[in-house]
Design an enzyme around this catalytic site. Structure first.
Site, short mmCIF file in Angstrom:
data_model
loop_
_atom_site.label_atom_id
_atom_site.label_comp_id
_atom_site.label_asym_id
_atom_site.label_seq_id
_atom_site.Cartn_x
_atom_site.Cartn_y
_atom_site.Cartn_z
CB ALA A 109 -0.94 -0.01 1.20
CG ASP A 150 0.15 -8.24 0.06
OD1 ASP A 150 -0.78 -9.08 0.07
OD2 ASP A 150 0.93 -8.08 1.01
#
Length: 317
Positions: A109, A150
């Site tokens: 992120a 991810d």
């Protein structure tokens, strides 16, 4: 997004593995969803001289970041190379509500938000494929051999069905339910959990592989339950998966206590999520009232933080 007041912003979400953690290593399916209740925002601001960083782990020159932020240094360098810009004359500020090392995709992120912010700052178009390519280079630094899950989760808006070595398959989040996520406050110990399964595989190969296969079957059943809006079935599959993961040595006392507390307070199902032996757990509730009741009970049990998230077709819009 264009620059505003000479600043530019990039954002990314967290991610949650619903089903299939650890079994995915052995070729079984897993289910993961973006988790926009926990986010990261990177802000780029003009300055003079070397690039500086302001985040929870470092405040100072980018070139002086600690080892744990080496992936941030890498993603800035490769992004600027792609942009044909020099490593100077701006600062980075990173604000995060995604706890680090909890299996919620924090490193990916950070990379996603930073790449987006840099391309916004220099007002250049960024394709999704280019974003994933840059982020995956950063993830190699952070994790060695990332699956790409991810990066896909923290940059996307669709739940994904994943089997190792195969393309990600989006699916609809059609289940009407609430997800309660609880942070144990303890860093996940993925390596130790993986080692536990490997040891069991040597000692009891047939039984252990059967447990792994059952986890894969439960992931498939969970996907069907989601698509058919069967929250009771989904909760059951979640709990069965937790019992198997605990048997494989992936859980710990605190995670089990949180799972028990969630079930005692109306959860349809509950399980650990991510690498295990710490990190986070998730619980499924049939209403917002029950979700709040579960959240309150988990806080009383000692969790450091909880989030409540409504699932459904419009979850990721």
């Amino acid at each position: 997004m264009q620059t505003v007041n000479n600043q530019a912003i990039g954002r990314a979400t967290g991610k949650i593995i619903l089903m299939g953690e650890h079994a995915v290593v052995y070729g079984e399916p897993s289910l993961a969803i973006p988790f926009p209740k926990a986010t990261i925002q990177t802000t780029v601001t003009p300055s003079t001289g070397p690039i500086t960083v302001d985040c929870i782990y470092h405040k100072g020159l980018l070139t002086d970041v600690p080892e744990r932020l080496s992936n941030l240094l890498t993603v800035v360098e490769i992004s600027l190379k792609a942009l044909k810009k020099e490593l100077k004359d701006f600062s980075l500020k990173i604000d995060s509500s995604i706890p680090a090392e909890r299996g919620m995709g924090s490193s990916a992120a950070v990379a996603v938000a930073t790449v987006r912010a840099l391309f916004n700052y220099f007002e250049q178009e960024l394709t999704h494929d280019q974003l994933l390519e840059l982020v995956n280079v950063s993830e190699v630094i952070a994790h060695g051999n990332p699956s790409g899950l991810d990066a896909a989760m923290t940059s996307g808006e669709q739940p994904l069905y994943y089997i190792k070595g195969k393309p990600f398959v989006p699916f609809k989040m059609s289940v009407d339910a609430y997800l309660v996520v609880a942070d144990t406050g303890i860093k996940g110990q993925t390596r130790e959990a993986v080692g536990s399964i490997a040891a069991l595989m040597k000692e009891h190969p047939e039984e252990t592989m059967n447990d792994i296969h059952q986890l894969g079957e439960l992931a498939d059943k969970a996907k069907t339950a989601i698509e058919e809006n069967s929250p009771i079935d989904l909760g059951s599959y979640m709990h069965q998966a937790h019992l198997l993961l605990d048997k494989l040595g992936v859980s710990n006392e605190q995670l089990n206590q949180l799972v028990d507390a969630a079930l005692a307070n109306g959860a349809l199902g509950a399980k650990l999520t991510g690498g295990g032996r710490g990190g986070c757990m998730i619980a499924l509730a049939d209403s917002e009232t029950t979700a709040q009741q579960i959240s309150d009970a988990l806080r009383e049990t000692g969790t450091s933080n909880t989030w409540i998230y409504q699932l459904g077709d419009d979850s990721f819009e």
